[in-house]
Write a protein that holds these residues in place. Structure first.
Motif, PDB file in Angstrom:
ATOM      1  N   UNK A  50      41.260 138.642  70.416  1.00 19.17           N
ATOM      2  CA  UNK A  50      42.072 137.473  70.767  1.00 19.17           C
ATOM      3  C   UNK A  50      41.396 136.202  70.292  1.00 19.17           C
ATOM      4  N   UNK A  51      40.074 136.129  70.466  1.00 15.05           N
ATOM      5  CA  UNK A  51      39.336 134.932  70.062  1.00 15.05           C
ATOM      6  C   UNK A  51      39.448 134.680  68.560  1.00 15.05           C
ATOM      7  N   UNK A  52      39.617 135.747  67.798  1.00 17.21           N
ATOM      8  CA  UNK A  52      39.752 135.601  66.352  1.00 17.21           C
ATOM      9  C   UNK A  52      41.206 135.439  65.917  1.00 17.21           C
ATOM     10  N   UNK A  53      42.094 135.305  66.883  1.00 12.80           N
ATOM     11  CA  UNK A  53      43.513 135.064  66.590  1.00 12.80           C
ATOM     12  C   UNK A  53      43.942 133.830  67.389  1.00 12.80           C
ATOM     13  N   UNK A  54      43.658 132.612  66.889  1.00  8.79           N
ATOM     14  CA  UNK A  54      43.907 131.379  67.650  1.00  8.79           C
ATOM     15  C   UNK A  54      45.343 131.237  68.147  1.00  8.79           C
ATOM     16  N   UNK A  55      46.309 131.606  67.349  1.00 10.74           N
ATOM     17  CA  UNK A  55      47.709 131.482  67.768  1.00 10.74           C
ATOM     18  C   UNK A  55      47.994 132.352  68.987  1.00 10.74           C
ATOM     19  N   UNK A  56      47.475 133.555  68.972  1.00  8.09           N
ATOM     20  CA  UNK A  56      47.691 134.453  70.104  1.00  8.09           C
ATOM     21  C   UNK A  56      46.988 133.924  71.349  1.00  8.09           C
ATOM     22  N   UNK A  57      45.750 133.443  71.173  1.00  8.51           N
ATOM     23  CA  UNK A  57      45.007 132.901  72.310  1.00  8.51           C
ATOM     24  C   UNK A  57      45.733 131.706  72.917  1.00  8.51           C
ATOM     25  N   UNK A  58      46.277 130.838  72.064  1.00  2.52           N
ATOM     26  CA  UNK A  58      47.002 129.661  72.559  1.00  2.52           C
ATOM     27  C   UNK A  58      48.272 130.083  73.288  1.00  2.52           C
ATOM     28  N   UNK A  59      48.944 131.100  72.773  1.00  2.00           N
ATOM     29  CA  UNK A  59      50.171 131.575  73.422  1.00  2.00           C
ATOM     30  C   UNK A  59      49.859 132.160  74.793  1.00  2.00           C
ATOM     31  N   UNK A  60      48.757 132.899  74.914  1.00  2.00           N
ATOM     32  CA  UNK A  60      48.386 133.457  76.210  1.00  2.00           C
ATOM     33  C   UNK A  60      48.031 132.357  77.202  1.00  2.00           C
ATOM     34  N   UNK A  61      47.355 131.313  76.719  1.00  2.00           N
ATOM     35  CA  UNK A  61      46.995 130.194  77.604  1.00  2.00           C
ATOM     36  C   UNK A  61      48.244 129.483  78.102  1.00  2.00           C
TER      37      UNK A  61
END
Length: 248
Positions: A191-202
């Motif tokens: 997740x940390x290496x996928x910024x878009x996914x991390x932002x969506x989860x946040x």
């Protein structure tokens, strides 16, 4: 390395037939050398090492008999004279990397400290071979290196006064904890290496917290948190687990 319940051969010599799975007697108690025909061009150890290198580089899904044969420079069919199927190969791979565990190091006599040291060694092993937690999800028969580490753990747990079955359970619990935690670490890193996914989860969690139906979760999410330290997190959780064991 295995979670043990209290965790050269010719073609077919390492595996049972049908749904019986791998026959541990035939796998671990017989020679890894083909029994008939020309002298073998490779050893079972070489085949296993090639499979481990492939899994380290490309993941467990990349380990196929064809790919391993290509790595060792053998024909696919000839590979079956060393390893009869992929399930047997996985057994060999797990035990092969388990040789890296410190099964012969002196123990301190403090079972909690010794158990924690073993857990740190297991985690380091699984971080080096990130495919290992997935390989351990299936029940596997312990090979010689795995048994050596199990013996080491059982000796370390002698001061607890627990009977043999309980010590086996503690070892299984420890291995399961480490394996699950490392798998979680890998997922978090992805997740940390996928910024878009991390932002969506946040954004998702912020929206859930704002709804008011999960007040405790909202408090946790609102609390300040510093940067995550994976090593410190593992040590903290390990302390809670081991220190909470009832060794009376």
């Amino acid at each position: 390395m295995h979670e043990v319940d209290g965790t050269g051969s010719g073609s077919g010599s390492g595996s049972g037939s049908g749904s019986g799975g791998v026959d541990p007697e035939r796998l671990w108690l017989r020679s890894g050398r083909p029994r008939r025909g020309r002298p073998p061009a490779f050893s079972r150890e070489q085949v296993t090492a090639a499979a481990v290198a492939l899994a380290d580089a490309e993941g467990l899904d990349a380990v196929t008999m064809r790919q391993v044969a290509s790595r060792v420079g053998a024909g696919v069919m000839s590979l079956y004279s060393y390893v009869p199927d992929k399930e047997t190969l996985l057994e060999l791979m797990v035990d092969h990397v388990s040789a890296e565990l410190p099964a012969g190091e002196p123990l301190t006599g403090d079972w909690r400290a010794d158990l924690k040291a073993m857990a740190h060694a297991q985690r380091a092993l699984m971080l080096r071979h990130t495919w290992l937690p997935a390989a351990l999800t299936a029940r596997r028969s312990p090979g010689p290196h795995t048994l050596a580490f199990l013996e080491h753990a059982l000796v370390a747990l002698r001061p607890t006064g627990l009977d043999g079955g309980a010590r086996m359970e503690v070892f299984s619990l420890l291995t399961g904890f480490v394996s699950g935690h490392v798998a979680h670490e890998a997922a978090q890193a992805a997740v940390a290496h996928a910024p878009d996914r991390a932002a969506a989860e946040a954004r998702y969690l912020a929206a859930v917290a704002a709804e008011g139906r999960h007040p405790e979760l909202a408090k946790v999410l609102a609390a300040p948190s510093g940067p995550l330290d994976p090593d410190a997190t593992f040590a903290r959780l390990l302390d809670r687990m081991v220190d909470g064991l009832d060794a009376v």
